[in-house]
Write a protein that holds these residues in place. Structure first.
Motif, PDB file in Angstrom:
ATOM      1  N   LEU A   1      76.888 -41.718  -8.396  1.00 39.20           N
ATOM      2  CA  LEU A   1      76.529 -40.979  -6.862  1.00 39.20           C
ATOM      3  C   LEU A   1      76.204 -40.168  -7.261  1.00 39.20           C
ATOM      4  O   LEU A   1      76.197 -38.764  -6.370  1.00 39.20           O
ATOM      5  CB  LEU A   1      77.732 -40.929  -6.155  1.00 39.20           C
ATOM      6  N   ASP A   2      75.079 -39.310  -8.084  1.00 42.63           N
ATOM      7  CA  ASP A   2      74.141 -38.518  -8.994  1.00 42.63           C
ATOM      8  C   ASP A   2      72.821 -39.014  -9.345  1.00 42.63           C
ATOM      9  O   ASP A   2      72.677 -40.116  -9.932  1.00 42.63           O
ATOM     10  CB  ASP A   2      75.110 -38.002  -9.768  1.00 42.63           C
ATOM     11  N   LEU A   3      72.034 -38.273  -9.382  1.00 41.75           N
ATOM     12  CA  LEU A   3      71.154 -38.102  -9.747  1.00 41.75           C
ATOM     13  C   LEU A   3      70.986 -37.760 -11.569  1.00 41.75           C
ATOM     14  O   LEU A   3      70.647 -37.154 -11.947  1.00 41.75           O
ATOM     15  CB  LEU A   3      69.787 -37.816  -8.895  1.00 41.75           C
ATOM     16  N   LEU A   4      70.580 -39.147 -12.076  1.00 39.02           N
ATOM     17  CA  LEU A   4      70.313 -38.701 -13.723  1.00 39.02           C
ATOM     18  C   LEU A   4      69.245 -38.599 -14.135  1.00 39.02           C
ATOM     19  O   LEU A   4      68.257 -38.863 -13.789  1.00 39.02           O
ATOM     20  CB  LEU A   4      71.009 -40.099 -13.704  1.00 39.02           C
ATOM     21  N   ASP A   5      69.373 -38.287 -15.364  1.00 34.63           N
ATOM     22  CA  ASP A   5      68.088 -37.955 -15.810  1.00 34.63           C
ATOM     23  C   ASP A   5      67.136 -39.118 -16.004  1.00 34.63           C
ATOM     24  O   ASP A   5      67.688 -40.056 -17.289  1.00 34.63           O
ATOM     25  CB  ASP A   5      68.030 -37.317 -17.015  1.00 34.63           C
ATOM     26  N   ILE A   6      65.687 -39.223 -15.475  1.00 32.91           N
ATOM     27  CA  ILE A   6      65.488 -40.598 -16.288  1.00 32.91           C
ATOM     28  C   ILE A   6      63.877 -40.611 -17.187  1.00 32.91           C
ATOM     29  O   ILE A   6      63.892 -41.884 -17.552  1.00 32.91           O
ATOM     30  CB  ILE A   6      64.073 -40.916 -14.608  1.00 32.91           C
ATOM     31  N   ALA A   7      64.685 -39.584 -17.809  1.00 33.61           N
ATOM     32  CA  ALA A   7      63.345 -39.675 -19.521  1.00 33.61           C
ATOM     33  C   ALA A   7      64.716 -40.568 -20.919  1.00 33.61           C
ATOM     34  O   ALA A   7      63.899 -41.698 -21.141  1.00 33.61           O
ATOM     35  CB  ALA A   7      63.870 -38.307 -20.152  1.00 33.61           C
ATOM     36  N   PRO A   8      65.414 -40.580 -20.395  1.00 34.45           N
ATOM     37  CA  PRO A   8      66.653 -42.167 -21.049  1.00 34.45           C
ATOM     38  C   PRO A   8      65.517 -43.284 -21.018  1.00 34.45           C
ATOM     39  O   PRO A   8      65.477 -44.368 -22.189  1.00 34.45           O
ATOM     40  CB  PRO A   8      67.818 -41.979 -21.160  1.00 34.45           C
ATOM     41  N   ALA A   9      65.688 -43.481 -19.343  1.00 36.16           N
ATOM     42  CA  ALA A   9      65.361 -45.043 -19.187  1.00 36.16           C
ATOM     43  C   ALA A   9      64.002 -45.384 -19.804  1.00 36.16           C
ATOM     44  O   ALA A   9      63.146 -46.021 -20.199  1.00 36.16           O
ATOM     45  CB  ALA A   9      65.491 -45.133 -17.444  1.00 36.16           C
TER      46      ALA A   9
ATOM     47  N   TRP B   1      68.180 -47.674 -14.564  1.00 39.61           N
ATOM     48  CA  TRP B   1      68.477 -46.613 -13.980  1.00 39.61           C
ATOM     49  C   TRP B   1      68.421 -45.655 -12.861  1.00 39.61           C
ATOM     50  O   TRP B   1      69.940 -45.523 -12.124  1.00 39.61           O
ATOM     51  CB  TRP B   1      66.723 -45.303 -13.596  1.00 39.61           C
ATOM     52  N   GLY B   2      68.331 -47.092 -11.374  1.00 37.23           N
ATOM     53  CA  GLY B   2      68.545 -46.763 -10.885  1.00 37.23           C
ATOM     54  C   GLY B   2      70.310 -46.887 -10.141  1.00 37.23           C
ATOM     55  O   GLY B   2      70.765 -46.558  -9.549  1.00 37.23           O
ATOM     56  N   LEU B   3      70.802 -48.293 -10.714  1.00 32.87           N
ATOM     57  CA  LEU B   3      71.687 -48.488 -10.768  1.00 32.87           C
ATOM     58  C   LEU B   3      73.036 -47.704 -10.968  1.00 32.87           C
ATOM     59  O   LEU B   3      74.140 -47.441 -10.518  1.00 32.87           O
ATOM     60  CB  LEU B   3      71.992 -49.777 -11.014  1.00 32.87           C
ATOM     61  N   ALA B   4      72.631 -47.104 -12.457  1.00 34.96           N
ATOM     62  CA  ALA B   4      73.697 -46.001 -13.176  1.00 34.96           C
ATOM     63  C   ALA B   4      73.548 -45.000 -11.909  1.00 34.96           C
ATOM     64  O   ALA B   4      74.560 -44.653 -11.847  1.00 34.96           O
ATOM     65  CB  ALA B   4      72.445 -45.802 -14.669  1.00 34.96           C
ATOM     66  N   CYS B   5      72.175 -44.071 -11.236  1.00 38.96           N
ATOM     67  CA  CYS B   5      72.661 -43.430 -10.231  1.00 38.96           C
ATOM     68  C   CYS B   5      73.302 -43.994  -9.644  1.00 38.96           C
ATOM     69  O   CYS B   5      73.769 -43.544  -8.635  1.00 38.96           O
ATOM     70  CB  CYS B   5      71.334 -42.896  -9.906  1.00 38.96           C
TER      71      CYS B   5
END
Length: 188
Positions: free
Chosen positions: A149-157, A141-145
């Motif tokens: 360059l955006d804070l993604l939703d953590i729920a899928p991770a 999740w951190g690498l995807a963010c």
């Protein structure tokens, strides 16, 4: 065993040679976990309408790599983990190397933790896998963010981590049976 004095130091010790079928059987047993993962990647990357398949694929792969790296590292060498991670990246259209990096970390933790955890009960090994799965999913999740360059939703991770933790006992039971059968076949 004492060396034979009639043999020079330069002559190799003669061992009984394996037949072609024995070598093929041994090679197939060593490739079984990698082939299983490759088939899982192909199956879940196919255009099927399986709910949660995007989260289930990394969970199954992570649990399989952890199990085989922990219990039979010869069946899950690092190069196979790397190639399977690259294959997963290619069919999943993720940045090349992300899955390979994460799966190599899972492999490394399982391989080095095995010496301390080998004699412990299943619940403790499952707990260690749970921590590894959560860390791996959060890293992904951190690498995807970072890539977006955006804070993604953590729920899928978190869902992927819970799925990996939940599927581990079933896969562990199935792989333990396979491992037991393989060991029976090796012992004459």
């Amino acid at each position: 065993m004492m060396p034979d004095p009639s043999m020079s130091a330069w002559e190799p010790e003669l061992r009984p040679r394996q037949t072609l079928w024995q070598r093929l059987d041994h090679g197939a047993r060593r490739l079984l976990p990698s082939v299983f993962i490759a088939l899982i990647i192909i199956f879940f990357s196919a255009p099927l309408t399986i709910p949660g398949s995007a989260e289930l694929l990394p969970a199954l792969v992570m649990a399989t790599i952890f199990f085989w790296s922990f219990w039979r590292p010869s069946g899950m060498p690092g190069i196979a983990v790397f190639l399977l991670g690259l294959f997963m990246d290619l069919v999943g259209f993720t940045p090349l190397g992300v899955s390979a990096f994460i799966l190599l970390l899972v492999h490394g933790v399982a391989f080095y933790a095995r010496f301390g955890l080998m004699r412990l009960n299943f619940l403790l090994v499952w707990g260690v896998f749970g921590l590894v799965a959560i860390a791996a999913c959060l890293l992904q999740w951190g690498l995807a963010c970072l890539f977006r360059l955006d804070l993604l939703d953590i729920a899928p991770a978190l869902f992927e981590a819970l799925l990996a933790i939940g599927v581990y006992p079933l896969l562990s039971a199935m792989f333990s049976w396979v491992l037991h059968r393989m060991d029976e076949k090796e012992d004459p």
